[in-house]
Design a protein around this motif. Structure first.
Motif, PDB file in Angstrom:
ATOM      1  N   PHE A   5      65.469  12.338  54.450  1.00 25.31           N
ATOM      2  CA  PHE A   5      65.301  13.373  53.364  1.00 25.31           C
ATOM      3  C   PHE A   5      64.083  14.218  53.336  1.00 25.31           C
ATOM      4  N   ASN A   6      64.153  15.471  52.792  1.00 27.57           N
ATOM      5  CA  ASN A   6      63.200  16.412  52.945  1.00 27.57           C
ATOM      6  C   ASN A   6      62.479  16.210  51.773  1.00 27.57           C
ATOM      7  N   ALA A   7      61.081  15.779  51.817  1.00 30.12           N
ATOM      8  CA  ALA A   7      60.262  15.388  50.392  1.00 30.12           C
ATOM      9  C   ALA A   7      59.251  16.481  50.506  1.00 30.12           C
ATOM     10  N   LEU A   8      58.801  16.932  49.410  1.00 26.16           N
ATOM     11  CA  LEU A   8      57.748  18.006  49.068  1.00 26.16           C
ATOM     12  C   LEU A   8      56.765  17.607  48.104  1.00 26.16           C
ATOM     13  N   TYR A   9      55.468  17.337  48.991  1.00 28.09           N
ATOM     14  CA  TYR A   9      54.364  16.873  47.950  1.00 28.09           C
ATOM     15  C   TYR A   9      53.976  18.020  47.320  1.00 28.09           C
ATOM     16  N   LEU A  10      53.954  18.021  45.902  1.00 27.13           N
ATOM     17  CA  LEU A  10      53.696  19.185  45.195  1.00 27.13           C
ATOM     18  C   LEU A  10      52.733  18.751  44.047  1.00 27.13           C
ATOM     19  N   ARG A  11      51.611  19.456  43.927  1.00 21.63           N
ATOM     20  CA  ARG A  11      50.706  19.391  42.869  1.00 21.63           C
ATOM     21  C   ARG A  11      51.217  20.305  41.625  1.00 21.63           C
ATOM     22  N   PRO A  12      50.742  19.870  40.350  1.00 20.68           N
ATOM     23  CA  PRO A  12      51.268  20.786  39.244  1.00 20.68           C
ATOM     24  C   PRO A  12      50.927  22.422  39.256  1.00 20.68           C
ATOM     25  N   ASN A  13      49.954  22.606  40.274  1.00 19.99           N
ATOM     26  CA  ASN A  13      49.486  24.067  40.203  1.00 19.99           C
ATOM     27  C   ASN A  13      50.021  24.519  41.552  1.00 19.99           C
ATOM     28  N   GLY A  14      50.878  24.041  42.339  1.00 20.99           N
ATOM     29  CA  GLY A  14      51.514  24.590  43.561  1.00 20.99           C
ATOM     30  C   GLY A  14      50.804  23.944  44.867  1.00 20.99           C
ATOM     31  N   GLY A  15      49.901  23.227  44.703  1.00 22.24           N
ATOM     32  CA  GLY A  15      49.176  22.651  45.845  1.00 22.24           C
ATOM     33  C   GLY A  15      50.058  21.676  46.832  1.00 22.24           C
ATOM     34  N   SER A  16      50.046  21.783  48.170  1.00 21.38           N
ATOM     35  CA  SER A  16      50.673  20.936  48.783  1.00 21.38           C
ATOM     36  C   SER A  16      50.052  20.461  50.118  1.00 21.38           C
ATOM     37  N   ALA A  17      50.570  19.935  50.949  1.00 22.56           N
ATOM     38  CA  ALA A  17      50.117  19.372  52.097  1.00 22.56           C
ATOM     39  C   ALA A  17      51.148  19.326  53.368  1.00 22.56           C
ATOM     40  N   GLY A  18      50.759  19.968  54.282  1.00 21.95           N
ATOM     41  CA  GLY A  18      51.575  20.186  55.535  1.00 21.95           C
ATOM     42  C   GLY A  18      51.185  19.110  56.710  1.00 21.95           C
ATOM     43  N   LYS A  19      51.508  19.288  57.711  1.00 20.57           N
ATOM     44  CA  LYS A  19      50.961  18.598  59.061  1.00 20.57           C
ATOM     45  C   LYS A  19      49.499  18.716  58.969  1.00 20.57           C
ATOM     46  N   GLN A  20      49.027  17.429  59.661  1.00 19.08           N
ATOM     47  CA  GLN A  20      47.684  17.236  59.827  1.00 19.08           C
ATOM     48  C   GLN A  20      46.707  16.992  58.417  1.00 19.08           C
TER      49      GLN A  20
END
Length: 264
Positions: free
Chosen positions: A132-147
């Motif tokens: 599944f495609n999972a998106l880590y997302l903080r309430p302000n739009g912050g997220s985290a990609g590779k590394q």
């Protein structure tokens, strides 16, 4: 002597109890540290240079930031060895840094035993498909990609990091438009729905995001060691995997982004 929660985890995991002079004050807080029951068996410190000079440890486990703030040259004059706790961004780095810390503490067999258990737990996670495609997302739009260690957790859980598919590398923000155009199968969030702090929850309060949250499952990260990039991330990965499994999502839902060529 360890001076922050991440260092406390390694001290409790690798050191013999007789080696530990003190742990950071934060280690005594159950809301911030999952190993608090073990930590309460040891004194706590304020992570100051004065504490170090008073306790007279042979080794201090510290972050790079701590090293920058304190007079490490002075401490070395008192035969105090400063061991900088690594902050790896993937599982290879976690394995390597655990061995490194085990060697620094003279506890290499303990490190090997810990990593053997970690390997087993990672293998157990990989036995179940979670494409599944999972998106880590903080309430302000912050997220985290590779590394990032977030990517390491999602990978361990068998999930696809949707932030990477949306073009994010490392830490950053993802705007609402990209999320609406290519929504994930699952949101992974540290309290996206319940965060009521106005300045920190702008994205989560947007009507379009509220609509997405009504139809896309949200997996909440309650694990209080999430910010430390070490072997304990396996617990976050196991928690995410268990919550995803409980959702019983159809695999077909993962085709949405693939049909768009994986582009935002």
């Amino acid at each position: 002597m360890s001076t922050n929660i991440c260092a406390d985890t390694l001290a409790l995991s690798l050191a013999d109890p007789s080696q530990i002079l003190s742990l950071s004050r934060q280690s005594q807080d159950a809301q911030r540290f999952s190993m608090v029951a073990q930590a309460k068996n040891f004194p706590s410190n304020l992570a100051t240079a004065e504490d170090v000079l008073h306790s007279k440890p042979q080794i201090v486990l510290a972050s790079r930031r701590w090293n920058a703030r304190h007079q490490t040259a002075l401490l070395k004059r008192y035969n105090v060895q400063i061991v900088t706790v690594p902050f790896p961004t993937d599982w290879d780095g976690i394995f390597s840094s655990t061995r490194q810390m085990g060697k620094a503490l003279g506890r290499e067999p303990a490190a090997q035993a810990l990593l053997k258990n970690l390997s087993h737990r990672l293998a157990q996670l990989h036995q179940t498909a979670r494409p599944f495609n999972a998106l880590y997302l903080r309430p302000n739009g912050g997220s985290a990609g590779k590394q990032t260690h977030v990517d390491a957790v999602l990978t361990a859980a068998g999930l696809r990091n949707h932030a990477t598919a949306l073009g994010l590398h490392g830490w950053g923000r993802i705007d609402l438009e990209r999320i609406v155009q290519n929504p994930p199968d699952i949101f992974i969030t540290p309290g996206l729905v319940n965060d009521v702090a106005y300045a920190r929850s702008g994205l989560s309060r947007h009507p379009q995001m509220q609509k997405l949250l009504q139809r896309i499952p949200v997996v909440a990260l309650a694990h209080n060691d999430w910010g430390c990039s070490n072997w304990l991330l396996i617990e976050a990965a196991e928690s995410v995997a268990a919550q995803v499994d409980a959702l019983q999502l159809p695999f077909a839902s993962t085709q949405a982004l693939a049909n768009e060529g994986g582009k935002p």
